[in-house]
Enzyme design. Structure first.
Site, PDB file in Angstrom:
ATOM      1  N   LYS A  90       0.919  -1.049  -0.118  1.00  0.00           N
ATOM      2  CA  LYS A  90       0.259  -0.119   0.070  1.00  0.00           C
ATOM      3  C   LYS A  90       0.846   1.285  -0.074  1.00  0.00           C
ATOM      4  O   LYS A  90       0.472   2.723  -0.550  1.00  0.00           O
ATOM      5  CB  LYS A  90      -1.373   0.378   1.085  1.00  0.00           C
ATOM      6  CG  LYS A  90      -1.827  -1.219   1.307  1.00  0.00           C
ATOM      7  CD  LYS A  90      -3.727  -0.731   1.503  1.00  0.00           C
ATOM      8  CE  LYS A  90      -4.565  -1.592   1.292  1.00  0.00           C
ATOM      9  NZ  LYS A  90      -3.967  -2.968   1.651  1.00  0.00           N
ATOM     10  N   GLU A 112      -9.331   6.046   4.211  1.00  0.00           N
ATOM     11  CA  GLU A 112     -10.618   5.314   4.917  1.00  0.00           C
ATOM     12  C   GLU A 112      -9.910   4.086   4.957  1.00  0.00           C
ATOM     13  O   GLU A 112      -8.566   4.277   3.864  1.00  0.00           O
ATOM     14  CB  GLU A 112     -11.155   5.233   3.405  1.00  0.00           C
ATOM     15  CG  GLU A 112     -10.995   4.126   2.456  1.00  0.00           C
ATOM     16  CD  GLU A 112     -10.519   4.097   1.651  1.00  0.00           C
ATOM     17  OE1 GLU A 112     -10.084   5.445   1.264  1.00  0.00           O
ATOM     18  OE2 GLU A 112      -9.402   3.522   0.865  1.00  0.00           O
ATOM     19  N   SER A 379       1.192  -9.311  -0.915  1.00  0.00           N
ATOM     20  CA  SER A 379       1.138  -8.422  -0.564  1.00  0.00           C
ATOM     21  C   SER A 379       1.918  -8.102   0.360  1.00  0.00           C
ATOM     22  O   SER A 379       1.793  -6.658   0.946  1.00  0.00           O
ATOM     23  CB  SER A 379      -0.035  -7.660  -1.104  1.00  0.00           C
ATOM     24  OG  SER A 379      -0.473  -8.970  -0.027  1.00  0.00           O
TER      25      SER A 379
HETATM   26  C1  LIG Z   1      -4.668  -3.880   1.832  1.00  0.00           C
HETATM   27  C2  LIG Z   1      -4.353  -4.974   1.655  1.00  0.00           C
HETATM   28  C3  LIG Z   1      -4.726  -6.227   0.072  1.00  0.00           C
HETATM   29  C4  LIG Z   1      -5.957  -5.567  -0.790  1.00  0.00           C
HETATM   30  O1  LIG Z   1      -6.322  -4.568  -1.478  1.00  0.00           O
HETATM   31  P1  LIG Z   1      -6.309  -4.649  -2.430  1.00  0.00           P
HETATM   32  O2  LIG Z   1      -6.296  -3.525  -3.207  1.00  0.00           O
HETATM   33  O3  LIG Z   1      -6.465  -5.695  -3.229  1.00  0.00           O
HETATM   34  O4  LIG Z   1      -4.739  -4.729  -3.057  1.00  0.00           O
HETATM   35  C5  LIG Z   1      -4.466  -7.391  -0.051  1.00  0.00           C
HETATM   36  N1  LIG Z   1      -3.268  -7.380   0.954  1.00  0.00           N
HETATM   37  C6  LIG Z   1      -2.939  -6.369   1.854  1.00  0.00           C
HETATM   38  C7  LIG Z   1      -1.286  -7.118   2.308  1.00  0.00           C
HETATM   39  C8  LIG Z   1      -3.087  -5.684   2.498  1.00  0.00           C
HETATM   40  O5  LIG Z   1      -2.837  -5.037   3.182  1.00  0.00           O
END
Ligand SMILES: *Cc1c(COP(=O)(O)O)cnc(C)c1O
Length: 397
Positions: A90, A112, A379
């Site tokens: 993010k 948000e 992610s």
């Molecule tokens: C917020 C988050 C997501 C989901 O958000 P996307 O916009 O779909 O990427 C996925 N993985 C992690 C680690 C997150 O913090």
């Protein structure tokens, strides 16, 4: 060459701007500023400097040798977004948007948040660039995600609990929009995923596309070929579109987005808006949504708070329709199993969101020959999920 969206922010029939008059002027100001700075070498240089020295990019690709050996099939690789400052992808986007806010002369940012990861990333950059920060968070999430609430406060942000609606992410988004309309002169709204009205889906994608900008070079350099699959989890879709983007024109690379099947698609308790949703308008854009027959938004459910959103970025609905990306769903239990496997076999504690992508890789790997390669976008890291995981373990013991 893939060239989406059009000038008005449409991805085929999806995307666009569905907003009140007051919001239109704020969006126009944002669009003009973004158009100006996205092509400004100075802005680009500053953004890349921050990514290198503050975020810690480029993140490496890691080869899961033991895990691959165990599945007996395709080889599994991870793009390590979990190693970024603040622990997820993010921050790629919040650094970009905060730098844009700074250039636009805004003194205050709002955001948000659901699980709190985007709130933390926004509070972090607000501290870094000396701006005030206010984060809207569903009251239910404030309770569920106490450590992230504390993080945001330590970083100097004000956290405003939202009690309207279901007290979760979609309600927090509505409140943030309301704040923006009221305070548009000094306030920049940092949206955390590829949703919202244009230009957000395109802008957030472009900031997160640094991930595939890196992997298109890293992966062949490391393995001698392109991956056969790029797999990423999909909540709003920002880490997935970032992981896909520079591979879209590489037609031999299969792109797979993994939604949360929650307790199972057949139970109705999931957030698989691409697989089970219908087309509608939410938060300023047309996209795939979970709706009741009367057009009411259905509550989404997943064990993973970051995937718990009843909509999805419009570009994913488009990539699904044209068949360039495929979307599948993974249950809570499958994600938990993948979570534990990665901990025990590779010594990496993944976020529950990312565990959905990993679970799909583990599902298909045994069905593929050994010379096939799967690149999973990891992610985020799992520190924030320890309590949730502990609870599921307690239930079994
Ligand atoms: C917020 C988050 C997501 C989901 O958000 P996307 O916009 O779909 O990427 C996925 N993985 C992690 C680690 C997150 O913090």
């Amino acid at each position: 060459m893939y060239n989406m969206p059009d000038k008005k922010g449409h991805f085929g029939p999806y995307g666009g701007v569905f907003a009140s008059e007051t919001l239109i002027s704020a969006l126009t100001e944002l669009k003009q500023a973004y158009e100006r700075y996205r092509n400004d070498p100075d802005f680009d240089r500053e953004w890349r400097y921050e990514l290198e020295h503050y975020v810690g990019r480029p993140s490496p690709i890691y080869y899961c040798e033991r895990l691959s050996e165990m599945t007996g099939g395709a080889q599994i690789y991870l793009k390590r977004e979990d190693l970024n400052h603040t622990g997820a992808h993010k921050v790629n986007n919040t650094v970009g948007q905060a730098l844009l806010a700074k250039r636009m002369g805004k003194k205050r940012v709002i955001a948000e948040t659901g699980a709190g990861q985007h709130g933390v990333a926004a509070a972090t950059v607000a501290a870094r660039y000396g701006m005030k920060c206010c984060v809207y968070m569903g009251a239910k999430d404030v309770e569920r995600q106490a450590p992230n609430v504390l993080r945001m406060k330590l970083l100097g942000a004000e956290v405003r609990p939202v009690t309207t609606g279901s007290g979760t992410l979609k309600d927090a988004l509505n409140e943030a929009m309301r704040d923006w309309v009221t305070n548009v002169d000094d306030t920049f709204y940092i949206i955390g995923t590829v949703a919202g009205p244009a230009p957000y889906p395109e802008m957030v994608r472009n900031f997160n596309a640094i991930v595939s900008e890196e992997t298109v070079k890293q992966f062949p350099a490391m393995t001698g070929s392109e991956p056969d699959y790029v797999v990423a989890c999909v909540g709003g879709g920002s880490n997935a579109i970032g992981a896909f983007y520079h591979w879209i024109d590489h037609k031999n690379v299969k792109l797979v987005g993994v939604e949360a099947a929650g307790r199972g698609l057949e139970t109705g308790e999931h957030c698989a808006s691409l697989e089970r949703g219908t087309t509608g308008v939410l938060h300023g854009n047309r996209t795939a949504l979970l709706m009741e027959n009367e057009g009411q938004i259905k509550p989404a459910y997943s064990i993973s708070a970051g995937l718990d959103y009843p909509g999805v970025g419009p570009e994913h609905a488009y990539l699904r329709d044209i068949g360039r990306a495929q979307y599948v769903a993974i249950t809570d239990q499958e994600a938990l199993d993948a979570f534990h496997k990665l901990c025990l076999i590779e010594g990496i504690i993944p976020a529950l969101e990312s565990s959905h992508a990993l679970a799909y890789a583990l599902k298909i790997a045994p069905t593929l020959p050994r010379d096939k390669k799967i690149l999973v976008n990891l992610s985020g890291r799992g520190d924030k999920d320890l309590e949730v995981v502990l609870k599921t373990m307690g239930e079994k013991e």
